[in-house]
Enzyme design. Structure first.
Site, PDB file in Angstrom:
ATOM      1  CG  HIS A  32      -1.799   0.909   1.720  1.00 16.95           C
ATOM      2  ND1 HIS A  32      -3.349   1.231   1.581  1.00 16.95           N
ATOM      3  CD2 HIS A  32      -1.512   1.985   1.741  1.00 16.95           C
ATOM      4  CE1 HIS A  32      -3.246   2.130   1.324  1.00 16.95           C
ATOM      5  NE2 HIS A  32      -2.725   2.999   1.776  1.00 16.95           N
ATOM      6  CD  GLU A  33       1.828   3.244   3.825  1.00 17.89           C
ATOM      7  OE1 GLU A  33       1.579   4.177   3.254  1.00 17.89           O
ATOM      8  OE2 GLU A  33       0.396   3.135   4.777  1.00 17.89           O
ATOM      9  CG  HIS A  52       0.314   6.382  -0.530  1.00 24.75           C
ATOM     10  ND1 HIS A  52      -1.045   6.538  -0.998  1.00 24.75           N
ATOM     11  CD2 HIS A  52      -0.222   5.443   0.665  1.00 24.75           C
ATOM     12  CE1 HIS A  52      -1.957   6.296  -0.491  1.00 24.75           C
ATOM     13  NE2 HIS A  52      -1.686   5.936   0.305  1.00 24.75           N
ATOM     14  CE1 TYR A  70      -4.024  10.077   0.285  1.00 25.79           C
ATOM     15  CE2 TYR A  70      -3.308  11.292   2.160  1.00 25.79           C
ATOM     16  CZ  TYR A  70      -3.980   9.766   1.822  1.00 25.79           C
ATOM     17  OH  TYR A  70      -3.993   8.571   2.685  1.00 25.79           O
ATOM     18  CD  GLU A  92      -5.687   5.842   1.530  1.00 26.01           C
ATOM     19  OE1 GLU A  92      -5.112   5.038   2.297  1.00 26.01           O
ATOM     20  OE2 GLU A  92      -4.497   6.241   1.958  1.00 26.01           O
ATOM     21  CG  ASP A 144      -9.427   9.709   6.318  1.00 27.42           C
ATOM     22  OD1 ASP A 144      -7.521   9.822   6.189  1.00 27.42           O
ATOM     23  OD2 ASP A 144     -10.034   9.137   6.133  1.00 27.42           O
ATOM     24  CG  HIS A 153      -7.978   6.666   5.203  1.00 34.25           C
ATOM     25  ND1 HIS A 153      -6.815   7.504   5.225  1.00 34.25           N
ATOM     26  CD2 HIS A 153      -6.120   5.712   5.258  1.00 34.25           C
ATOM     27  CE1 HIS A 153      -5.169   7.762   5.366  1.00 34.25           C
ATOM     28  NE2 HIS A 153      -5.603   6.653   4.995  1.00 34.25           N
TER      29      HIS A 153
END
Lengths: 356, 88
Positions: free
Chosen positions: A173-174, A177, A188, A197, A270, A275
């Site tokens: 996931h990271e 990005h 974002y 996301e 958020d 998310h």
């Protein structure tokens, strides 16, 4: 401790020029300083490039194809917040005693593998970018993030979360990005942020499925399984199969993700619910992939990858913009009237995102 | 002095909120000094965060400022972790 002096971001070609321009005008010198220096350096490089092209001058070593092997470095923050920390494992070095370091190293390898073997992409920038990750960030830190240059993983507090390197899909996931940053660069915030996301959840899950050799039907479609401490009532942080059902706990509350547009959450928190509303495109991907069947990275993943990297997806794209592009990509890659196209169209219809 | 911290975002997207009322506390002076520095270095609008980074809202006696990981000052970091740990 992170202070303005301790962490000074170096904005190489990572940050798009318009962002640099904005940062350069920022009233915070910790942000404007490096951005201004980068802009100056970039313009110097551009002039040099133009000169060498126009005059056919020797511009240094000949460009060669990027390596088929990752170039990984793992750093240990030793529970402080200075990045990147102390180097603890470089590419090709043997595993050490620290399981967190070893998990981060192999997670980066698995991510590199999926992008190379499934999509022919060399690392996150498509040009062999070294992969750096810092583990043991801060004390009991309940998070993992991408800072524009590298991955950062906390150990968790042991009460709610455990070590963030425990889930391979979190590592994927990271890194994803990073791929998004180098391609569509989705803003974002709000819907483009939720798409950003969702891209990370989709490719994070595909990395897990690819490394386990699972078909769409066999996969758990969970994000962050193995991340919740034993006392927490829940199986993961997000479920692409059934958004909103990943956890329901006294301390943590209930998974707030919607599965369809009927339950879309409007919020300023958020980053505008990035998310939260990512549950909708996540679920669309799951529906398309399971309808098509087989290994999800081969067809549904290819369609999503085509859109992410195809150059048509705008930084401010809304769900509907993204959905329309996936329909087009399905048609272009797998043919008009094919089962792939039908599956993609039906998936968006089921989650209530318009494609017409 | 009433110090409130709201943390949003992060990989999990789970929100946390806590507050500390310093009146009557023996370490009130220490809290005040920390809070003043943290607020002085805060932003009037939420800064652009990094993907999955935490965003913070710090409110001291009704005045709210914003900050985001990984660019916190030492005082902001200390205040945020103390309030989230010791606050209710």
């Amino acid at each position: 401790m992170t202070t303005h002096g301790g962490f000074e971001p170096v904005f190489c070609t990572v940050v798009p020029p318009h962002v640099l321009d904005r940062l350069a005008r920022n009233d915070d010198p910790a942000l404007s300083g490096p951005a201004q220096r980068t802009l100056v350096r970039d313009s110097e490089l551009r002039s040099r490039r133009r000169v060498t092209t126009e005059f056919r001058l020797w511009a240094g070593p000949t460009a060669k194809a990027p390596s088929e092997q990752p170039l990984r470095t793992i750093y240990d923050a030793e529970h402080r917040t200075d990045l990147p920390g102390t180097k603890v494992r470089g590419e090709g070095e043997d595993p050490g005693q620290d399981a967190t370091v070893n998990r981060a190293y192999s997670g980066l390898g698995a991510t590199f593998d999926l992008f190379l073997k499934a999509y022919g992409r060399h690392s996150i920038d498509g040009d062999g970018l070294p992969l750096d990750a810092t583990v043991h960030f801060d004390e009991g830190y309940n998070n993992a993030f991408w800072n524009g240059e590298q991955m950062v993983f906390g150990d968790g507090d042991g009460e709610i979360f455990v070590d963030f390197t425990n889930s391979i899909d979190v590592i994927g996931h990271e890194l994803a990005h990073g791929v998004t940053q180098y391609t569509a660069n989705l803003t974002y915030y709000g819907q483009p942020g939720a798409l950003n996301e969702s891209m990370s959840d989709v490719f994070g899950s595909l990395i897990k499925q690819y490394s386990l050799g699972q078909t769409a039907a066999e996969a758990d479609w969970l994000i962050g399984a193995g991340l919740l401490a034993p006392s927490v009532t829940g199986q993961a942080l997000r479920s692409m199969k059934a958004p909103g059902t990943a956890y329901d706990d006294d301390v943590l509350g209930k998974d707030p993700q919607p599965a369809t547009m009927d339950d879309y959450v409007r919020t300023g928190r958020d980053n505008g619910g990035v998310h939260i509303n990512s549950g909708i495109p996540n679920h669309a991907f799951h529906l398309a992939a399971t309808a098509i069947g087989g290994f999800a990275w081969e067809k549904a993943g290819q369609i999503w990858y085509d859109v992410l990297t195809g150059g048509e997806l705008s930084e401010k794209a809304l769900f509907t913009d993204f959905a329309k592009l996936t329909v087009r990509a399905a048609r272009e890659r797998f043919g008009d009237g094919g089962e792939e196209l039908q599956a993609v169209e039906k998936a968006w219809e089921q989650v209530g995102v318009r494609i017409l | 002095m009433r110090i409130q911290v709201r943390r949003t975002g992060g990989f999990a997207g789970i929100e946390r909120h806590a507050e500390v009322d310093t009146s009557g506390r023996p370490d009130a002076q220490e809290w005040h000094a920390l809070a003043e520095k943290a607020v002085a270095a805060g932003r009037g609008v939420p800064p652009i965060g990094v993907p999955d980074g935490f965003s913070y809202q710090i409110t001291v006696d009704g005045r709210t400022v914003y900050a985001a990981d990984p660019r916190l000052t030492e005082e902001q970091q200390k205040l945020i972790s103390r309030v989230l740990k010791e606050g209710a």
